[in-house]
Design an enzyme around this catalytic site. Sequence first.
Site, short mmCIF file in Angstrom:
data_model
loop_
_atom_site.label_atom_id
_atom_site.label_comp_id
_atom_site.label_asym_id
_atom_site.label_seq_id
_atom_site.Cartn_x
_atom_site.Cartn_y
_atom_site.Cartn_z
N GLY A 185 36.82 34.18 46.57
CA GLY A 185 37.24 34.65 47.90
C GLY A 185 36.57 36.08 47.75
O GLY A 185 35.59 36.31 47.35
N SER A 208 36.86 39.81 46.06
CA SER A 208 37.56 40.41 44.93
C SER A 208 37.96 41.84 45.42
O SER A 208 39.46 41.98 44.85
CB SER A 208 36.59 40.65 43.90
OG SER A 208 35.30 41.55 44.26
N CYS A 223 34.51 32.81 40.58
CA CYS A 223 33.87 33.68 41.40
C CYS A 223 34.43 34.98 41.56
O CYS A 223 34.45 35.64 40.65
CB CYS A 223 33.70 32.92 43.00
SG CYS A 223 32.49 33.93 43.89
N ARG A 272 29.16 42.48 40.81
CA ARG A 272 29.63 41.63 42.07
C ARG A 272 28.43 41.35 43.13
O ARG A 272 27.29 41.97 43.00
CB ARG A 272 30.45 42.80 42.80
CG ARG A 272 31.85 42.84 42.15
CD ARG A 272 32.60 43.87 43.15
NE ARG A 272 32.80 43.15 44.35
CZ ARG A 272 32.80 43.59 45.78
NH1 ARG A 272 32.31 44.86 45.74
NH2 ARG A 272 33.21 42.94 46.66
N ILE A 283 28.33 30.98 45.84
CA ILE A 283 28.66 31.64 47.28
C ILE A 283 28.64 33.28 46.80
O ILE A 283 30.00 33.69 46.42
CB ILE A 283 29.76 31.01 48.18
CG1 ILE A 283 29.51 29.59 48.00
CG2 ILE A 283 29.62 31.73 49.43
CD1 ILE A 283 30.49 28.91 48.90
N ARG A 284 27.71 34.07 47.30
CA ARG A 284 27.91 35.57 46.96
C ARG A 284 28.42 35.86 45.82
O ARG A 284 29.25 36.59 45.73
CB ARG A 284 28.84 36.23 48.41
CG ARG A 284 28.17 36.01 49.55
CD ARG A 284 29.08 36.89 50.54
NE ARG A 284 29.14 38.15 50.19
CZ ARG A 284 30.43 38.84 50.64
NH1 ARG A 284 31.37 38.41 51.11
NH2 ARG A 284 30.54 40.32 49.91
N HIS A 332 31.57 28.19 42.09
CA HIS A 332 32.97 27.47 42.59
C HIS A 332 33.14 25.74 42.28
O HIS A 332 32.70 25.05 43.04
CB HIS A 332 32.98 27.37 44.17
CG HIS A 332 33.12 28.94 44.76
ND1 HIS A 332 34.27 29.25 44.81
CD2 HIS A 332 32.20 29.72 44.94
CE1 HIS A 332 34.06 30.64 45.35
NE2 HIS A 332 33.14 30.89 45.23
N GLU A 340 35.46 24.03 42.48
CA GLU A 340 36.60 23.53 43.22
C GLU A 340 35.75 22.96 44.60
O GLU A 340 36.30 22.23 45.33
CB GLU A 340 37.50 24.40 43.68
CG GLU A 340 37.38 25.71 44.41
CD GLU A 340 36.69 26.71 43.93
OE1 GLU A 340 36.41 27.73 44.46
OE2 GLU A 340 36.17 26.56 42.76
#
Length: 192
Positions: free
Chosen positions: A47, A49, A80, A107, A134-135, A170, A172
Amino acid sequence: MKIGVLALQGAFEEHIKMLSQLNAESIELRQLKDLQQDLDGIIIPGGESTVISKLLDDLNMREALLNKINNENLPVFGTCAGLIMMSQNTEDPKAVPLGLMECTAKRNAYGRQLGSFSTTAEFDGVGSIPMVFIRAPYIKEASENVDILSTVDGKIVAARQGRFLATAFHPELTDNTCVHKYFLDMIAENKQ
C-alpha cells in the site's frame, strides 16, 4: 491457524484470498480492539507506507501492534510497504517503521508507477516464482542477522530475520501461493 492481516490500507484483501486458498483463517486488523484476538501471525500488506504509518498512530494501534508481536512472539510477513514498515530505517521521516528487522528500506526504489514491473526470480527454499513490483522498495542494507532470500538485478527483494519475513514484491498479486505457504511454515516452526 489464524492470521491477522493489517487492513488499514493497501492490498489486504488479496492476502486474505491467498490465505483462504491455503486453508488458513484470517481476520482483518482495522482497529485497536481487533488486536485483542488470538493470532498465530500477522501480515502487513503493500500500500502506501506513509499512510499506513500515519493510520497506525491515528488509530492508536502502533504500540499495541508492537506489544502483540513482541509479547506473543508472533511471526510477521510484510510485502512492499509492509517491508518498509518492518525495517529499522526508511530514510523518510513520514514513514515511521516498526523496527522489526535489522535493515534499511529504500522507498519507491524503482521510481513511480511507470517503474512497476513483473519478473520471475529465485526465492531461497521455494524456487523460481513470479514477482510483481509496484512502486516497490528494496532492502538497501541488512545486518548479518538477516538472511537474504532473493535478489533481482543485484537488489535485495526478499529477506528473513528469525520469525520476520519481508518481500519488496507482491506475491498476493500472482496466482502462486508459495511465499504465503513459506510464511505459514514459518509459523508452524515458531510454535515448536
